[in-house]
Scaffold this active site. Structure first.
Site, PDB file in Angstrom:
ATOM      1  N   THR A  42      -2.470   3.515   5.697  1.00 21.10           N
ATOM      2  CA  THR A  42      -3.030   4.285   6.800  1.00 21.10           C
ATOM      3  C   THR A  42      -3.786   3.436   7.811  1.00 21.10           C
ATOM      4  OG1 THR A  42      -4.629   6.051   7.297  1.00 21.10           O
ATOM      5  CG2 THR A  42      -5.060   4.726   5.360  1.00 21.10           C
ATOM      6  N   ASP A  43      -3.884   3.952   9.032  1.00 23.50           N
ATOM      7  CA  ASP A  43      -4.722   3.329  10.051  1.00 23.50           C
ATOM      8  C   ASP A  43      -6.197   3.444   9.716  1.00 23.50           C
ATOM      9  OD1 ASP A  43      -4.453   6.121  10.370  1.00 23.50           O
ATOM     10  OD2 ASP A  43      -5.078   6.026  12.457  1.00 23.50           O
ATOM     11  N   TYR A  94     -11.204   8.029   1.814  1.00 25.28           N
ATOM     12  CA  TYR A  94      -9.742   7.966   1.939  1.00 25.28           C
ATOM     13  C   TYR A  94      -9.293   6.561   2.346  1.00 25.28           C
ATOM     14  CZ  TYR A  94      -5.095   8.643   3.932  1.00 25.28           C
ATOM     15  OH  TYR A  94      -3.766   8.522   4.240  1.00 25.28           O
ATOM     16  N   TRP A  97      -1.742   9.299  12.146  1.00 29.58           N
ATOM     17  CA  TRP A  97      -1.656  10.629  12.770  1.00 29.58           C
ATOM     18  C   TRP A  97      -0.313  11.294  12.458  1.00 29.58           C
ATOM     19  CZ3 TRP A  97      -4.453  11.186  18.097  1.00 29.58           C
ATOM     20  CH2 TRP A  97      -5.717  10.540  18.041  1.00 29.58           C
TER      21      TRP A  97
END
Length: 210
Positions: A17-18, A41, A66
């Site tokens: 994830t970013d 997270y 996203w």
């Protein structure tokens, strides 16, 4: 899983994830930029990345951002639902990122799998994949509603931009998590679509099927 793959000489593709980044940069994040996750997270995903790197050479970590799609719960489906229920939506306008279609990500992963299976040469390691272009949650919401108007009348009249401070949540999110995908494009020859184009396709699927 990383240990099992190492023991059985298998490659592993892991989705990250970013949110491993803290969002303090003013340019798209590259794969080798230092990570500094703000929440649990992001921390758990960063730990997963570290374990894979320590246990298995033949791995591909793909950070995305996203994510939305026609299945499950996500921001796009929430905005579509609320646009039929409310006159006004208040959406955060000071967090910047790149919306990513889950189907686009799946196609990219299949391309990588095929190259692994064919024994083609590329660098193992970490890559970024996200939709092409930058927007905010507010900008994304406005685009969703604009596209949805083609499929019928909506109740929504206004999408009001607000700050992160005006929408407090327990989860801390990076204010800027745009990622540079040029390494993945160079290594695998994957074409990345502009996020509005992919969003239009997803909304067509969602609303025409309904």
């Amino acid at each position: 899983m990383a240990r099992f793959c190492a023991d059985h000489r298998l490659a592993l593709i892991h989705i990250s994830t970013d949110y491993v980044f803290d969002g303090t940069k003013d340019r798209p994040y590259r794969e080798n930029d230092p990570i500094a996750p703000l929440g649990v997270y992001g921390q758990s995903k960063a730990q997963g990345e570290a374990v894979i790197r320590s246990k298995l050479k033949n791995h591909i970590i793909v950070r995305s951002s996203w994510l939305y799609g026609v299945y499950g719960n996500n921001f796009v489906k929430t905005i579509l639902r609320l646009s039929h229920e409310k006159d006004e939506l208040r959406v955060v306008a000071d967090q910047f990122g790149s919306p990513t279609s889950a189907s686009d990500l799946a196609e990219a992963l299949l391309t990588i799998v095929k190259k692994i299976a064919a024994g083609e040469k590329f660098d193992w390691g970490t890559y970024h994949y996200c939709g092409k272009g930058i927007t905010t949650w507010h900008g994304l919401a406005e685009k969703i509603i604009q596209l949805a108007h083609a499929y019928g009348t909506l109740q929504i009249k206004q999408v009001t931009p607000i700050t992160t401070a005006e929408w407090p949540t327990p989860t801390k999110r990076p204010p800027y998590s745009v990622m540079d995908c040029s390494f993945l494009i160079f290594q695998f020859g994957i074409e990345i679509k502009p996020w509005p184009e992919s969003l239009k396709h997803s909304i067509e699927r969602l609303l025409s099927e309904n």
